[in-house]
Design a protein around this motif. Structure first.
Motif, PDB file in Angstrom:
ATOM      1  N   GLU A 151     -16.963  24.826  34.408  1.00  0.00           N
ATOM      2  CA  GLU A 151     -18.189  24.253  34.973  1.00  0.00           C
ATOM      3  C   GLU A 151     -19.405  24.750  34.196  1.00  0.00           C
ATOM      4  O   GLU A 151     -19.333  25.724  33.452  1.00  0.00           O
ATOM      5  CB  GLU A 151     -18.301  24.564  36.470  1.00  0.00           C
ATOM      6  CG  GLU A 151     -18.255  26.033  36.831  1.00  0.00           C
ATOM      7  CD  GLU A 151     -19.634  26.656  36.958  1.00  0.00           C
ATOM      8  OE1 GLU A 151     -20.648  25.960  36.778  1.00  0.00           O
ATOM      9  OE2 GLU A 151     -19.691  27.869  37.217  1.00  0.00           O
ATOM     10  N   GLU A 152     -20.527  24.074  34.398  1.00  0.00           N
ATOM     11  CA  GLU A 152     -21.716  24.300  33.580  1.00  0.00           C
ATOM     12  C   GLU A 152     -22.316  25.686  33.752  1.00  0.00           C
ATOM     13  O   GLU A 152     -22.795  26.286  32.787  1.00  0.00           O
ATOM     14  CB  GLU A 152     -22.770  23.242  33.898  1.00  0.00           C
ATOM     15  CG  GLU A 152     -24.014  23.357  33.045  1.00  0.00           C
ATOM     16  CD  GLU A 152     -25.004  22.229  33.287  1.00  0.00           C
ATOM     17  OE1 GLU A 152     -26.193  22.445  33.001  1.00  0.00           O
ATOM     18  OE2 GLU A 152     -24.584  21.148  33.750  1.00  0.00           O
ATOM     19  N   CYS A 208     -20.411  28.059  31.661  1.00  0.00           N
ATOM     20  CA  CYS A 208     -20.655  27.719  30.257  1.00  0.00           C
ATOM     21  C   CYS A 208     -22.042  28.191  29.819  1.00  0.00           C
ATOM     22  O   CYS A 208     -22.209  28.711  28.721  1.00  0.00           O
ATOM     23  CB  CYS A 208     -20.518  26.214  30.049  1.00  0.00           C
ATOM     24  SG  CYS A 208     -20.597  25.708  28.314  1.00  0.00           S
ATOM     25  N   LYS A 209     -23.010  28.059  30.674  1.00  0.00           N
ATOM     26  CA  LYS A 209     -24.373  28.476  30.348  1.00  0.00           C
ATOM     27  C   LYS A 209     -24.447  29.974  30.112  1.00  0.00           C
ATOM     28  O   LYS A 209     -25.226  30.461  29.289  1.00  0.00           O
ATOM     29  CB  LYS A 209     -25.308  28.078  31.491  1.00  0.00           C
ATOM     30  CG  LYS A 209     -26.786  28.261  31.193  1.00  0.00           C
ATOM     31  CD  LYS A 209     -27.621  27.691  32.328  1.00  0.00           C
ATOM     32  CE  LYS A 209     -29.098  27.772  32.031  1.00  0.00           C
ATOM     33  NZ  LYS A 209     -29.924  27.170  33.116  1.00  0.00           N
ATOM     34  N   THR A 266     -18.138  22.587  28.101  1.00  0.00           N
ATOM     35  CA  THR A 266     -17.522  22.282  29.385  1.00  0.00           C
ATOM     36  C   THR A 266     -17.542  20.775  29.617  1.00  0.00           C
ATOM     37  O   THR A 266     -18.375  20.058  29.027  1.00  0.00           O
ATOM     38  CB  THR A 266     -18.261  22.981  30.539  1.00  0.00           C
ATOM     39  OG1 THR A 266     -17.574  22.722  31.778  1.00  0.00           O
ATOM     40  CG2 THR A 266     -19.688  22.469  30.673  1.00  0.00           C
ATOM     41  N   SER A 294     -18.514  18.809  32.527  1.00  0.00           N
ATOM     42  CA  SER A 294     -19.256  19.273  33.689  1.00  0.00           C
ATOM     43  C   SER A 294     -19.403  18.236  34.791  1.00  0.00           C
ATOM     44  O   SER A 294     -19.582  17.046  34.535  1.00  0.00           O
ATOM     45  CB  SER A 294     -20.655  19.719  33.239  1.00  0.00           C
ATOM     46  OG  SER A 294     -21.416  20.160  34.333  1.00  0.00           O
ATOM     47  N   SER A 310     -21.755  17.799  38.558  1.00  0.00           N
ATOM     48  CA  SER A 310     -23.014  18.263  39.124  1.00  0.00           C
ATOM     49  C   SER A 310     -22.744  18.899  40.484  1.00  0.00           C
ATOM     50  O   SER A 310     -22.337  18.227  41.425  1.00  0.00           O
ATOM     51  CB  SER A 310     -23.998  17.093  39.282  1.00  0.00           C
ATOM     52  OG  SER A 310     -25.102  17.488  40.088  1.00  0.00           O
ATOM     53  N   LYS A 334     -20.701  18.863  27.870  1.00  0.00           N
ATOM     54  CA  LYS A 334     -21.891  19.659  27.577  1.00  0.00           C
ATOM     55  C   LYS A 334     -21.529  20.865  26.711  1.00  0.00           C
ATOM     56  O   LYS A 334     -20.395  21.332  26.726  1.00  0.00           O
ATOM     57  CB  LYS A 334     -22.552  20.126  28.874  1.00  0.00           C
ATOM     58  CG  LYS A 334     -23.183  18.986  29.678  1.00  0.00           C
ATOM     59  CD  LYS A 334     -24.082  19.516  30.772  1.00  0.00           C
ATOM     60  CE  LYS A 334     -24.831  18.385  31.463  1.00  0.00           C
ATOM     61  NZ  LYS A 334     -25.785  18.899  32.471  1.00  0.00           N
ATOM     62  N   TYR A 335     -22.527  21.349  25.958  1.00  0.00           N
ATOM     63  CA  TYR A 335     -22.301  22.527  25.129  1.00  0.00           C
ATOM     64  C   TYR A 335     -23.476  23.489  25.240  1.00  0.00           C
ATOM     65  O   TYR A 335     -24.594  23.096  25.600  1.00  0.00           O
ATOM     66  CB  TYR A 335     -22.057  22.143  23.669  1.00  0.00           C
ATOM     67  CG  TYR A 335     -23.286  21.669  22.912  1.00  0.00           C
ATOM     68  CD1 TYR A 335     -23.978  22.535  22.071  1.00  0.00           C
ATOM     69  CD2 TYR A 335     -23.753  20.359  23.025  1.00  0.00           C
ATOM     70  CE1 TYR A 335     -25.102  22.113  21.367  1.00  0.00           C
ATOM     71  CE2 TYR A 335     -24.872  19.927  22.332  1.00  0.00           C
ATOM     72  CZ  TYR A 335     -25.536  20.812  21.503  1.00  0.00           C
ATOM     73  OH  TYR A 335     -26.649  20.395  20.812  1.00  0.00           O
ATOM     74  N   ASN A 336     -23.191  24.744  24.952  1.00  0.00           N
ATOM     75  CA  ASN A 336     -24.196  25.796  24.974  1.00  0.00           C
ATOM     76  C   ASN A 336     -24.729  25.983  23.550  1.00  0.00           C
ATOM     77  O   ASN A 336     -24.044  26.535  22.699  1.00  0.00           O
ATOM     78  CB  ASN A 336     -23.557  27.100  25.485  1.00  0.00           C
ATOM     79  CG  ASN A 336     -24.530  28.247  25.608  1.00  0.00           C
ATOM     80  OD1 ASN A 336     -25.422  28.413  24.793  1.00  0.00           O
ATOM     81  ND2 ASN A 336     -24.337  29.066  26.633  1.00  0.00           N
ATOM     82  N   TYR A 392     -21.551  15.198  22.911  1.00  0.00           N
ATOM     83  CA  TYR A 392     -21.799  16.354  23.772  1.00  0.00           C
ATOM     84  C   TYR A 392     -23.298  16.500  24.014  1.00  0.00           C
ATOM     85  O   TYR A 392     -24.110  16.331  23.109  1.00  0.00           O
ATOM     86  CB  TYR A 392     -21.263  17.641  23.133  1.00  0.00           C
ATOM     87  CG  TYR A 392     -19.772  17.827  23.260  1.00  0.00           C
ATOM     88  CD1 TYR A 392     -19.241  18.844  24.047  1.00  0.00           C
ATOM     89  CD2 TYR A 392     -18.882  16.982  22.595  1.00  0.00           C
ATOM     90  CE1 TYR A 392     -17.867  19.018  24.162  1.00  0.00           C
ATOM     91  CE2 TYR A 392     -17.513  17.144  22.701  1.00  0.00           C
ATOM     92  CZ  TYR A 392     -17.009  18.170  23.489  1.00  0.00           C
ATOM     93  OH  TYR A 392     -15.648  18.335  23.594  1.00  0.00           O
ATOM     94  N   ILE A 401     -26.771  21.922  26.986  1.00  0.00           N
ATOM     95  CA  ILE A 401     -27.182  22.506  28.251  1.00  0.00           C
ATOM     96  C   ILE A 401     -28.599  23.040  28.091  1.00  0.00           C
ATOM     97  O   ILE A 401     -28.914  23.686  27.101  1.00  0.00           O
ATOM     98  CB  ILE A 401     -26.232  23.652  28.667  1.00  0.00           C
ATOM     99  CG1 ILE A 401     -24.842  23.099  28.969  1.00  0.00           C
ATOM    100  CG2 ILE A 401     -26.764  24.401  29.865  1.00  0.00           C
ATOM    101  CD1 ILE A 401     -23.797  24.165  29.213  1.00  0.00           C
TER     102      ILE A 401
END
Length: 331
Positions: free
Chosen positions: A255-256, A259-260, A266, A268, A270, A306-308, A323, A326
């Motif tokens: 989950e985000e 990942c953050k 991830t 993700s 909401s 999503k990616y960091n 992607y 984040i």
């Protein structure tokens, strides 16, 4: 003598100010909403971290949108302790709450142990059958419980690992052994990764005390680490990241929020949205008389890769164009 009287007067005045200040703080801390509201809702959240915080935020917003001033919230955080969840939920029952919102599996388990009559709406539950020990799952609980799930598409998350790291041979799955839903996710992801020809090992920590040592072992024995939607891991991302970043091991998260804090990517959902939908379901129970035992558990519909960007930059990882970055907190 006069000096003594003046001194005593000043001390008394300071004491009164101090007591007034303490009284104000106590009042603020114990503010549990409008006691005269038509519907009194108890909120038990397992621990404070971004995903669960967003779910609670969404739940409260939905109920406020639907019920306005007719609803009041008694919001309690268990600080990651299952025993605290039990205490909180038992207090909700004894105080006669109209509904209990359980945010995370230990909170749900505690709520069901506390009452079989007060409606319970939950969220951030990966698998209700596992959480409630229901062997013949049909989509509804059959008891005073309904809600929304945070189950991400695990096969797609496994495929994401292969997509981002095609040469990966060993994946370590890192999670808390006390969280049954994390074990559930690990079992499925393991099967999916093995289908892709990847060797999988589990690395479990009992609580926050051994997160660092277990993460170190996982990094030493893995090419990539996968962390499912695990509340203990989510509250320890700083510790996990400090180990993984030093050893330059990428983490794909369930989950985000995780990942953050420590991941590279991830798929993700909401948490605000699943919390909001849970709030709508709760309003339907309170105002329309819906029976939670027959209301189907609902799942997130919108998924985003999503990616960091910070961790990807540090590890030299380039993600595909589909992607989404984040949004990171400003330093």
């Amino acid at each position: 003598m006069k000096k003594k009287i003046v001194a005593l007067t000043l001390m008394a005045a300071m004491l009164m100010i101090g007591l007034a200040g303490c009284g104000q703080k106590k009042s603020d801390k114990e503010d549990k909403g409008n006691a005269n509201a038509k519907y009194q809702v108890g909120i038990c959240q397992l621990v404070q971290h971004p995903a669960l915080d967003e779910a609670t935020k969404g739940f409260k917003q939905a109920m406020t949108d639907k019920l306005g001033e007719d609803v009041s919230f008694d919001e309690q955080n268990a600080a990651g302790d299952s025993a605290n969840c039990s205490t909180i939920c038992n207090t909700f029952v004894s105080s006669g709450k109209n509904l209990i919102f359980a945010n995370a599996t230990p909170a749900l388990v505690a709520a069901t142990q506390a009452t079989d009559s007060i409606p319970i709406v939950a969220t951030s539950i990966t698998d209700y059958a596992t959480a409630l020990e229901i062997s013949d799952w049909q989509g509804t609980t059959g008891v005073n419980v309904t809600g929304t799930s945070d189950l991400a598409p695990l096969a797609e998350q496994a495929a994401m690992i292969k997509e981002l790291f095609p040469d990966t041979k060993k994946v370590g799955i890192l999670y808390c052994s006390a969280e049954a839903n994390s074990q559930y996710q690990s079992n499925i992801v393991t099967k999916e990764l093995e289908k892709l020809g990847i060797e999988v090992s589990e690395f479990t920590f009992a609580d926050t005390n051994d997160v660092s040592s277990v993460t170190t072992k996982a990094c030493d024995e893995s090419d990539v680490i996968y962390i499912p939607t695990d509340n203990t891991a989510a509250s320890c991302t700083e510790t996990i990241n400090s180990v993984a970043s030093e050893k330059k091991i990428p983490i794909v998260a369930g989950e985000e929020g995780i990942c953050k804090g420590c991941g590279v990517a991830t798929l993700s959902i909401s948490y605000y949205d699943i919390g909001y939908r849970a709030g709508e379901m709760a309003a339907e129970i309170l105002t329309d008389g819906k029976d939670p035992s027959t209301m189907e558990i609902e799942f997130a519909s919108d998924l985003t890769k999503k990616y960091n960007p910070d961790i990807c930059d540090k590890l030299g990882i380039t993600v595909p164009d589909d992607y989404e970055a984040i949004e990171m907190d400003e330093e």
